[in-house]
Design a protein around this motif. Structure first.
Motif, PDB file in Angstrom:
ATOM      1  N   ARG A 191       0.837  -1.204   0.000  1.00  0.00           N
ATOM      2  CA  ARG A 191       0.000   0.000   0.000  1.00  0.00           C
ATOM      3  C   ARG A 191       0.880   1.267   0.000  1.00  0.00           C
ATOM      4  O   ARG A 191       0.609   2.207  -0.730  1.00  0.00           O
ATOM      5  CB  ARG A 191      -0.905  -0.036   1.227  1.00  0.00           C
ATOM      6  N   ARG A 192       1.934   1.256   0.811  1.00  0.00           N
ATOM      7  CA  ARG A 192       2.826   2.418   0.856  1.00  0.00           C
ATOM      8  C   ARG A 192       3.583   2.579  -0.454  1.00  0.00           C
ATOM      9  O   ARG A 192       3.871   3.686  -0.882  1.00  0.00           O
ATOM     10  CB  ARG A 192       3.791   2.305   2.036  1.00  0.00           C
ATOM     11  N   ARG A 249      -2.327   1.708   7.050  1.00  0.00           N
ATOM     12  CA  ARG A 249      -3.585   1.628   7.808  1.00  0.00           C
ATOM     13  C   ARG A 249      -3.368   1.280   9.272  1.00  0.00           C
ATOM     14  O   ARG A 249      -4.319   1.217  10.038  1.00  0.00           O
ATOM     15  CB  ARG A 249      -4.503   0.582   7.172  1.00  0.00           C
ATOM     16  N   VAL A 250      -2.132   1.045   9.674  1.00  0.00           N
ATOM     17  CA  VAL A 250      -1.842   0.648  11.055  1.00  0.00           C
ATOM     18  C   VAL A 250      -0.661   1.432  11.601  1.00  0.00           C
ATOM     19  O   VAL A 250       0.123   2.014  10.844  1.00  0.00           O
ATOM     20  CB  VAL A 250      -1.523  -0.862  11.153  1.00  0.00           C
ATOM     21  N   GLN A 261      -2.137  -1.168  15.901  1.00  0.00           N
ATOM     22  CA  GLN A 261      -3.556  -0.815  15.944  1.00  0.00           C
ATOM     23  C   GLN A 261      -3.960  -0.200  14.615  1.00  0.00           C
ATOM     24  O   GLN A 261      -3.136   0.415  13.934  1.00  0.00           O
ATOM     25  CB  GLN A 261      -3.857   0.140  17.087  1.00  0.00           C
ATOM     26  N   LEU A 262      -5.219  -0.392  14.276  1.00  0.00           N
ATOM     27  CA  LEU A 262      -5.757   0.195  13.053  1.00  0.00           C
ATOM     28  C   LEU A 262      -5.914   1.700  13.225  1.00  0.00           C
ATOM     29  O   LEU A 262      -6.276   2.170  14.306  1.00  0.00           O
ATOM     30  CB  LEU A 262      -7.125  -0.405  12.726  1.00  0.00           C
ATOM     31  N   ASP A 318     -10.360   1.257   3.649  1.00  0.00           N
ATOM     32  CA  ASP A 318     -10.159  -0.048   3.025  1.00  0.00           C
ATOM     33  C   ASP A 318     -10.114  -1.110   4.117  1.00  0.00           C
ATOM     34  O   ASP A 318      -9.082  -1.345   4.731  1.00  0.00           O
ATOM     35  CB  ASP A 318      -8.862  -0.045   2.214  1.00  0.00           C
ATOM     36  N   LYS A 319     -11.253  -1.738   4.363  1.00  0.00           N
ATOM     37  CA  LYS A 319     -11.338  -2.738   5.424  1.00  0.00           C
ATOM     38  C   LYS A 319     -11.424  -4.155   4.872  1.00  0.00           C
ATOM     39  O   LYS A 319     -11.557  -5.103   5.613  1.00  0.00           O
ATOM     40  CB  LYS A 319     -12.551  -2.450   6.300  1.00  0.00           C
TER      41      LYS A 319
END
Length: 103
Positions: free
Chosen positions: A19-20, A27-28, A62-63, A69-70
């Motif tokens: 994603r990065r 996301r975390v 942690q989220l 985007d789950k």
């Protein structure tokens, strides 16, 4: 002869690398990370006192509150190595140091 120090394993957990790589925010965030670590990474070391010794580490993330985007999984990678294993070679004729462990 000096007693060799036990090897030290260095490791880094890295979350959401794909994603990065696409330029999106992770996301975390890891809890208890070092101040020098970005929020999506957790790094530390483990001393290996003897052969076949076991060690356990815990890294918690942690989220983020605002993730949308789950559905896609959050991949976590682990990179590791023995500290000092890539040290410079000795000069010719010098006594060889003790061999380093191999992972």
């Amino acid at each position: 002869a000096p007693v060799p120090l036990p090897p030290v394993l260095e490791y880094v957990f890295d979350a959401d690398t794909d994603r990065r790589r696409l330029g999106q925010a992770p996301r975390v965030s890891f809890l208890g990370r070092r101040p020098s670590d970005p929020e999506h990474q957790f790094s530390d070391t483990v001393e290996l006192p003897r052969q076949h010794a076991r060690a356990c580490v815990k890294a918690t993330f942690q989220l983020q509150d605002s993730i949308r985007d789950k559905l896609r999984p959050i991949a976590v990678t682990l990179a590791y190595g023995i500290r000092g294993a890539g040290a410079a070679r000795q000069s010719r004729g010098a006594a060889l140091p003790p061999l380093s462990p191999v992972l």
